[in-house]
Design a protein around this motif. Structure first.
Motif, PDB file in Angstrom:
ATOM      1  N   THR A  66       0.862  -1.179   0.000  1.00 46.34           N
ATOM      2  CA  THR A  66       0.000   0.000   0.000  1.00 46.34           C
ATOM      3  C   THR A  66       0.902   1.233   0.000  1.00 46.34           C
ATOM      4  OG1 THR A  66      -0.056   0.189   2.409  1.00 46.34           O
ATOM      5  CG2 THR A  66      -1.755  -1.212   1.369  1.00 46.34           C
ATOM      6  N   VAL A  67       0.316   2.371  -0.284  1.00 51.35           N
ATOM      7  CA  VAL A  67       1.089   3.612  -0.263  1.00 51.35           C
ATOM      8  C   VAL A  67       1.672   3.824   1.134  1.00 51.35           C
ATOM      9  CG1 VAL A  67       0.959   6.118  -0.476  1.00 51.35           C
ATOM     10  CG2 VAL A  67      -0.191   4.668  -2.144  1.00 51.35           C
ATOM     11  N   THR A  68       0.886   3.558   2.169  1.00 49.44           N
ATOM     12  CA  THR A  68       1.351   3.738   3.543  1.00 49.44           C
ATOM     13  C   THR A  68       2.542   2.835   3.844  1.00 49.44           C
ATOM     14  OG1 THR A  68      -0.882   4.321   4.237  1.00 49.44           O
ATOM     15  CG2 THR A  68       0.653   3.661   5.976  1.00 49.44           C
ATOM     16  N   THR A  69       2.443   1.558   3.473  1.00 52.40           N
ATOM     17  CA  THR A  69       3.537   0.617   3.709  1.00 52.40           C
ATOM     18  C   THR A  69       4.791   1.044   2.953  1.00 52.40           C
ATOM     19  OG1 THR A  69       1.999  -1.211   4.097  1.00 52.40           O
ATOM     20  CG2 THR A  69       4.260  -1.803   3.490  1.00 52.40           C
ATOM     21  N   LEU A  70       4.619   1.460   1.706  1.00 46.36           N
ATOM     22  CA  LEU A  70       5.776   1.885   0.919  1.00 46.36           C
ATOM     23  C   LEU A  70       6.419   3.139   1.512  1.00 46.36           C
ATOM     24  CD1 LEU A  70       7.439   1.063  -1.508  1.00 46.36           C
ATOM     25  CD2 LEU A  70       5.972   2.505  -2.940  1.00 46.36           C
ATOM     26  N   LEU A  71       5.599   4.061   2.010  1.00 51.19           N
ATOM     27  CA  LEU A  71       6.139   5.261   2.672  1.00 51.19           C
ATOM     28  C   LEU A  71       6.936   4.880   3.917  1.00 51.19           C
ATOM     29  CD1 LEU A  71       3.115   7.692   2.314  1.00 51.19           C
ATOM     30  CD2 LEU A  71       5.414   8.075   1.395  1.00 51.19           C
ATOM     31  N   LYS A  72       6.426   3.931   4.694  1.00 51.24           N
ATOM     32  CA  LYS A  72       7.128   3.499   5.903  1.00 51.24           C
ATOM     33  C   LYS A  72       8.454   2.824   5.569  1.00 51.24           C
ATOM     34  CE  LYS A  72       3.145   2.778   8.958  1.00 51.24           C
ATOM     35  NZ  LYS A  72       2.420   1.754   9.743  1.00 51.24           N
ATOM     36  N   ALA A  76      12.243   4.095   6.497  1.00 52.50           N
ATOM     37  CA  ALA A  76      13.184   3.248   7.238  1.00 52.50           C
ATOM     38  C   ALA A  76      14.495   3.065   6.475  1.00 52.50           C
ATOM     39  CB  ALA A  76      12.546   1.891   7.534  1.00 52.50           C
ATOM     40  N   LEU A  77      14.424   3.113   5.152  1.00 50.15           N
ATOM     41  CA  LEU A  77      15.625   2.946   4.322  1.00 50.15           C
ATOM     42  C   LEU A  77      16.244   4.289   3.934  1.00 50.15           C
ATOM     43  CD1 LEU A  77      14.400   0.022   2.049  1.00 50.15           C
ATOM     44  CD2 LEU A  77      16.170  -0.095   3.808  1.00 50.15           C
ATOM     45  N   ALA A  78      15.624   5.368   4.389  1.00 49.29           N
ATOM     46  CA  ALA A  78      16.133   6.732   4.158  1.00 49.29           C
ATOM     47  C   ALA A  78      16.257   7.083   2.677  1.00 49.29           C
ATOM     48  CB  ALA A  78      17.463   6.943   4.876  1.00 49.29           C
ATOM     49  N   VAL A  79      15.229   6.712   1.916  1.00 45.09           N
ATOM     50  CA  VAL A  79      15.161   7.110   0.506  1.00 45.09           C
ATOM     51  C   VAL A  79      13.786   7.695   0.241  1.00 45.09           C
ATOM     52  CG1 VAL A  79      16.818   5.396  -0.338  1.00 45.09           C
ATOM     53  CG2 VAL A  79      14.395   4.813  -0.252  1.00 45.09           C
ATOM     54  N   PRO A  80      13.665   8.575  -0.748  1.00 44.85           N
ATOM     55  CA  PRO A  80      12.337   9.085  -1.093  1.00 44.85           C
ATOM     56  C   PRO A  80      11.503   7.974  -1.717  1.00 44.85           C
ATOM     57  CG  PRO A  80      13.990   9.920  -2.632  1.00 44.85           C
ATOM     58  CD  PRO A  80      14.722   9.158  -1.568  1.00 44.85           C
ATOM     59  N   VAL A  81      10.209   8.015  -1.532  1.00 44.94           N
ATOM     60  CA  VAL A  81       9.336   6.965  -2.055  1.00 44.94           C
ATOM     61  C   VAL A  81       9.430   6.886  -3.577  1.00 44.94           C
ATOM     62  CG1 VAL A  81       7.210   8.318  -2.297  1.00 44.94           C
ATOM     63  CG2 VAL A  81       7.070   5.887  -1.707  1.00 44.94           C
ATOM     64  N   ARG A  82       9.757   7.987  -4.229  1.00 41.42           N
ATOM     65  CA  ARG A  82       9.875   7.969  -5.701  1.00 41.42           C
ATOM     66  C   ARG A  82      10.973   7.011  -6.164  1.00 41.42           C
ATOM     67  NH1 ARG A  82      12.392  12.876  -4.534  1.00 41.42           N
ATOM     68  NH2 ARG A  82      14.549  12.947  -5.254  1.00 41.42           N
ATOM     69  N   PHE A  83      11.955   6.724  -5.286  1.00 42.58           N
ATOM     70  CA  PHE A  83      13.012   5.784  -5.643  1.00 42.58           C
ATOM     71  C   PHE A  83      12.422   4.449  -6.080  1.00 42.58           C
ATOM     72  CE2 PHE A  83      15.683   2.192  -4.415  1.00 42.58           C
ATOM     73  CZ  PHE A  83      16.856   2.466  -5.092  1.00 42.58           C
ATOM     74  N   PHE A  84      11.316   4.043  -5.444  1.00 45.93           N
ATOM     75  CA  PHE A  84      10.725   2.737  -5.726  1.00 45.93           C
ATOM     76  C   PHE A  84       9.807   2.738  -6.940  1.00 45.93           C
ATOM     77  CE2 PHE A  84      11.585   2.642  -1.127  1.00 45.93           C
ATOM     78  CZ  PHE A  84      12.506   1.603  -1.127  1.00 45.93           C
ATOM     79  N   VAL A  85       9.304   3.905  -7.343  1.00 44.43           N
ATOM     80  CA  VAL A  85       8.317   3.936  -8.422  1.00 44.43           C
ATOM     81  C   VAL A  85       8.807   4.597  -9.698  1.00 44.43           C
ATOM     82  CG1 VAL A  85       6.330   3.781  -6.873  1.00 44.43           C
ATOM     83  CG2 VAL A  85       7.243   6.026  -7.475  1.00 44.43           C
ATOM     84  N   GLU A  86      10.004   5.180  -9.665  1.00 47.40           N
ATOM     85  CA  GLU A  86      10.547   5.740 -10.901  1.00 47.40           C
ATOM     86  C   GLU A  86      11.067   4.611 -11.770  1.00 47.40           C
ATOM     87  OE1 GLU A  86      12.018  10.191  -9.631  1.00 47.40           O
ATOM     88  OE2 GLU A  86      13.475   8.563  -9.582  1.00 47.40           O
TER      89      GLU A  86
END
Length: 195
Positions: A66-72, A76-86
């Motif tokens: 979920t968006v919430t889980t991905l944000l968390k 925790a990994l100290a990266v912006p969420v866009r790192f995972f979806v770009e």
């Protein structure tokens, strides 16, 4: 071009393939970053305040977070969420790093992006008398001396590693390097985190 009026247009199929590739890359990116940071599944789950099973399922691609889980997880990994979806499809299979004289000013990271590679490497110079403690984490380290000589202590055992020699050891053991020679030592350290 299809004559079937119910067939999806090519642009819709292309868009679908595009987002499926992005969603499919989330798990490998999470796993690569977790490993690069030396974290277990449990440690990442605890830091992200999500269940270990959720992190495991995300990494394996068994669950779209979920968006919430991905944000968390991103926090925790100290990266912006866009790192995972770009879209970060590599254009080349290999990553070339030129370091040359840059290593004179400090350690130079010679590693490709952590979402593509597990290992990390650094080129450094230690001046005579300089000492550096090692970072303890799960995995292993390969230390190669290109020039000079290093005294390396690994879990109370002492080794002298000269130019053209290498020392390979588990990174979780306490370790430190010291240039006890009279000339600058140039080294390459390659770290491979535990799975």
């Amino acid at each position: 071009m299809s004559t079937d009026p119910l067939a999806a247009p090519d642009t819709a199929r292309d868009a679908s393939a595009g987002w499926e590739a992005v969603v499919g890359s989330i798990g490998p990116k999470v796993r690569a970053l977790r490993r690069e940071r030396g974290l277990t599944l449990q440690q990442l789950a605890h830091a992200a305040d999500v269940s270990t099973a959720s992190v495991h399922k995300v990494e394996r691609g068994d669950m779209v977070p979920t968006v919430t889980t991905l944000l968390k997880i991103a926090g925790a990994l100290a990266v912006p969420v866009r790192f995972f979806v770009e879209d970060s499809e590599p254009t080349h299979a290999a990553v070339l790093t030129r370091f040359g004289d840059a290593v004179r000013t400090g350690p130079v990271v010679i590693t490709g992006p952590p979402d593509r590679f597990r290992s990390s490497g650094t080129v450094a110079r230690l001046e005579p008398g300089e000492e550096r403690p090692g970072l303890r984490r799960a995995g292993e380290t390969l230390l190669v001396v290109l020039e000079g000589r290093l005294d390396v202590e690994v879990a109370e055992a002492r080794y002298t590693v000269s130019a053209g020699e290498a020392l390979h050891f588990p990174s979780w053991l306490e370790h430190r390097c010291r240039n006890s020679g009279e000339t600058t030592a140039e080294i390459v350290a390659v770290d491979v985190p535990d799975v």
